[in-house]
Scaffold this motif. Structure first.
Motif, PDB file in Angstrom:
ATOM      1  N   PRO A 133      46.290   3.463  38.297  1.00 15.77           N
ATOM      2  CA  PRO A 133      47.310   3.796  37.294  1.00 15.77           C
ATOM      3  C   PRO A 133      47.387   2.819  36.111  1.00 15.77           C
ATOM      4  CG  PRO A 133      48.196   4.134  39.480  1.00 15.77           C
ATOM      5  CD  PRO A 133      46.843   3.488  39.652  1.00 15.77           C
ATOM      6  N   ASP A 134      46.979   1.555  36.317  1.00 14.63           N
ATOM      7  CA  ASP A 134      47.042   0.590  35.207  1.00 14.63           C
ATOM      8  C   ASP A 134      45.854   0.718  34.255  1.00 14.63           C
ATOM      9  OD1 ASP A 134      44.876  -0.592  36.511  1.00 14.63           O
ATOM     10  OD2 ASP A 134      45.925  -2.461  36.953  1.00 14.63           O
ATOM     11  N   GLY A 135      44.966   1.672  34.520  1.00 16.38           N
ATOM     12  CA  GLY A 135      43.806   1.893  33.660  1.00 16.38           C
ATOM     13  C   GLY A 135      42.532   1.236  34.144  1.00 16.38           C
ATOM     14  N   SER A 136      42.646   0.368  35.137  1.00 15.58           N
ATOM     15  CA  SER A 136      41.430  -0.273  35.676  1.00 15.58           C
ATOM     16  C   SER A 136      40.684   0.703  36.575  1.00 15.58           C
ATOM     17  CB  SER A 136      41.795  -1.541  36.448  1.00 15.58           C
ATOM     18  OG  SER A 136      42.628  -1.241  37.560  1.00 15.58           O
ATOM     19  N   ARG A 137      39.378   0.436  36.748  1.00 12.14           N
ATOM     20  CA  ARG A 137      38.548   1.264  37.634  1.00 12.14           C
ATOM     21  C   ARG A 137      38.226   0.451  38.877  1.00 12.14           C
ATOM     22  NH1 ARG A 137      36.468   5.814  36.424  1.00 12.14           N
ATOM     23  NH2 ARG A 137      34.406   5.454  37.246  1.00 12.14           N
ATOM     24  N   HIS A 138      38.320   1.091  40.029  1.00 11.13           N
ATOM     25  CA  HIS A 138      38.106   0.443  41.310  1.00 11.13           C
ATOM     26  C   HIS A 138      36.976   1.134  42.066  1.00 11.13           C
ATOM     27  CE1 HIS A 138      42.198  -1.685  41.712  1.00 11.13           C
ATOM     28  NE2 HIS A 138      42.044  -1.328  40.451  1.00 11.13           N
ATOM     29  N   ALA A 139      36.232   0.340  42.848  1.00 12.02           N
ATOM     30  CA  ALA A 139      35.203   0.881  43.743  1.00 12.02           C
ATOM     31  C   ALA A 139      35.599   0.530  45.171  1.00 12.02           C
ATOM     32  CB  ALA A 139      33.836   0.292  43.415  1.00 12.02           C
ATOM     33  N   GLY A 140      35.301   1.419  46.108  1.00 15.03           N
ATOM     34  CA  GLY A 140      35.665   1.182  47.498  1.00 15.03           C
ATOM     35  C   GLY A 140      34.481   1.284  48.434  1.00 15.03           C
ATOM     36  N   PHE A 141      34.503   0.424  49.460  1.00 11.20           N
ATOM     37  CA  PHE A 141      33.453   0.372  50.472  1.00 11.20           C
ATOM     38  C   PHE A 141      34.077   0.174  51.846  1.00 11.20           C
ATOM     39  CE2 PHE A 141      31.787  -1.346  46.559  1.00 11.20           C
ATOM     40  CZ  PHE A 141      30.551  -0.755  46.439  1.00 11.20           C
ATOM     41  N   SER A 142      33.461   0.767  52.862  1.00 10.58           N
ATOM     42  CA  SER A 142      33.791   0.501  54.261  1.00 10.58           C
ATOM     43  C   SER A 142      32.524  -0.024  54.909  1.00 10.58           C
ATOM     44  CB  SER A 142      34.224   1.783  54.985  1.00 10.58           C
ATOM     45  OG  SER A 142      35.370   2.338  54.373  1.00 10.58           O
ATOM     46  N   ALA A 143      32.634  -1.112  55.654  1.00  9.70           N
ATOM     47  CA  ALA A 143      31.455  -1.701  56.298  1.00  9.70           C
ATOM     48  C   ALA A 143      31.776  -2.063  57.739  1.00  9.70           C
ATOM     49  CB  ALA A 143      31.000  -2.947  55.533  1.00  9.70           C
ATOM     50  N   THR A 144      30.772  -1.885  58.604  1.00  6.80           N
ATOM     51  CA  THR A 144      30.920  -2.263  60.006  1.00  6.80           C
ATOM     52  C   THR A 144      29.702  -3.045  60.458  1.00  6.80           C
ATOM     53  OG1 THR A 144      29.946  -0.178  60.742  1.00  6.80           O
ATOM     54  CG2 THR A 144      32.357  -0.257  60.589  1.00  6.80           C
ATOM     55  N   GLY A 145      29.912  -3.909  61.417  1.00  7.83           N
ATOM     56  CA  GLY A 145      28.835  -4.704  62.002  1.00  7.83           C
ATOM     57  C   GLY A 145      29.335  -5.323  63.292  1.00  7.83           C
ATOM     58  N   ALA A 146      28.505  -6.122  63.921  1.00 10.75           N
ATOM     59  CA  ALA A 146      28.895  -6.792  65.165  1.00 10.75           C
ATOM     60  C   ALA A 146      28.161  -8.118  65.272  1.00 10.75           C
ATOM     61  CB  ALA A 146      28.590  -5.915  66.372  1.00 10.75           C
ATOM     62  N   ILE A 147      28.852  -9.098  65.846  1.00  7.85           N
ATOM     63  CA  ILE A 147      28.236 -10.391  66.134  1.00  7.85           C
ATOM     64  C   ILE A 147      28.457 -10.710  67.602  1.00  7.85           C
ATOM     65  CG2 ILE A 147      28.510 -11.290  63.793  1.00  7.85           C
ATOM     66  CD1 ILE A 147      30.898 -12.943  64.858  1.00  7.85           C
ATOM     67  N   LYS A 148      27.659 -11.624  68.119  1.00  7.53           N
ATOM     68  CA  LYS A 148      27.876 -12.173  69.458  1.00  7.53           C
ATOM     69  C   LYS A 148      28.575 -13.507  69.264  1.00  7.53           C
ATOM     70  CE  LYS A 148      24.235  -9.911  71.891  1.00  7.53           C
ATOM     71  NZ  LYS A 148      24.059  -9.830  73.309  1.00  7.53           N
ATOM     72  N   ARG A 149      29.799 -13.611  69.758  1.00 10.85           N
ATOM     73  CA  ARG A 149      30.592 -14.811  69.531  1.00 10.85           C
ATOM     74  C   ARG A 149      29.933 -16.054  70.111  1.00 10.85           C
ATOM     75  NH1 ARG A 149      33.028 -16.111  73.964  1.00 10.85           N
ATOM     76  NH2 ARG A 149      33.117 -14.552  75.585  1.00 10.85           N
ATOM     77  N   THR A 150      29.234 -15.911  71.251  1.00  4.64           N
ATOM     78  CA  THR A 150      28.598 -17.088  71.854  1.00  4.64           C
ATOM     79  C   THR A 150      27.424 -17.595  71.023  1.00  4.64           C
ATOM     80  OG1 THR A 150      27.281 -15.658  73.305  1.00  4.64           O
ATOM     81  CG2 THR A 150      29.337 -16.572  74.215  1.00  4.64           C
ATOM     82  N   ASP A 151      26.809 -16.735  70.197  1.00  6.18           N
ATOM     83  CA  ASP A 151      25.756 -17.197  69.280  1.00  6.18           C
ATOM     84  C   ASP A 151      26.296 -18.246  68.324  1.00  6.18           C
ATOM     85  OD1 ASP A 151      23.904 -15.482  70.387  1.00  6.18           O
ATOM     86  OD2 ASP A 151      23.871 -14.088  68.678  1.00  6.18           O
TER      87      ASP A 151
END
Length: 177
Positions: A133-151
């Motif tokens: 609404p303020d006139g700016s343009r926005h881009a959106g992304f969704s990302a998923t991943g996984a780590i091993k905490r013990t690493d």
């Protein structure tokens, strides 16, 4: 980087993080029977698009902002038994090469916690560009991943108590330069 559709062209420059419309969250299994969900309330992103349309991507998470909604658990996870935020205050991610934005794509990079750096692959879904609404343009992304905490030396083995795999989910909204 792989993609399922044609590359999206974004305006060149440094895109700013829209904090109020972005989140970094995680899920880890406890006792093998339930998921504990939480997130981080403070993080920064780097998203710079060059003239060819390729983006340099990075992020840094302030680990002291760990939040599961349980103050006692959060304090325990921040201490030396787990995250050790006094000695390892951030978790960072850097893509190993610039990426081209598509409907879905993969970002290959490295995650660093303290002195440990390990590969991390994120599966990304492009949300598009919209007018705010303020006139700016926005881009959106969704990302998923996984780590091993013990690493990364987080929490020790803990078989049966806490899963080694931590699933990560990012919802990122950026403001066009």
């Amino acid at each position: 980087m792989t993609s399922s559709t044609q590359t999206q062209q974004l305006k060149a420059g440094s895109w700013a993080l829209d904090r109020s419309h972005s989140s970094v969250s995680f899920t880890v299994r406890h006792l093998g029977i339930a998921k504990v969900r939480g997130g981080f309330t403070r993080f920064e992103t780097e998203f710079v698009v060059d003239e060819s349309g390729a983006a340099t991507i990075g992020a840094t998470i302030d680990l002291d902002s760990f939040d599961t909604g349980n103050a006692d658990r959060d304090a325990h996870v921040r201490n030396a038994d787990f995250l050790d935020v006094a000695n390892r205050p951030t978790l960072s991610f850097r893509a190993t090469e610039p990426v081209r934005i598509a409907e879905t794509f993969t970002v290959t990079g490295e995650a660093t916690l303290g002195t440990v750096t390990k590969p991390l692959t994120l599966e990304v879904e492009w949300g598009g560009v919209g007018d705010f609404p303020d006139g700016s343009r926005h881009a959106g992304f969704s990302a998923t991943g996984a780590i091993k905490r013990t690493d990364f030396g987080v929490g020790g083995p803990m078989p049966g108590m806490l899963s080694d795999t931590v699933k990560i989910e990012l919802e990122i909204e950026l403001v066009e330069p």
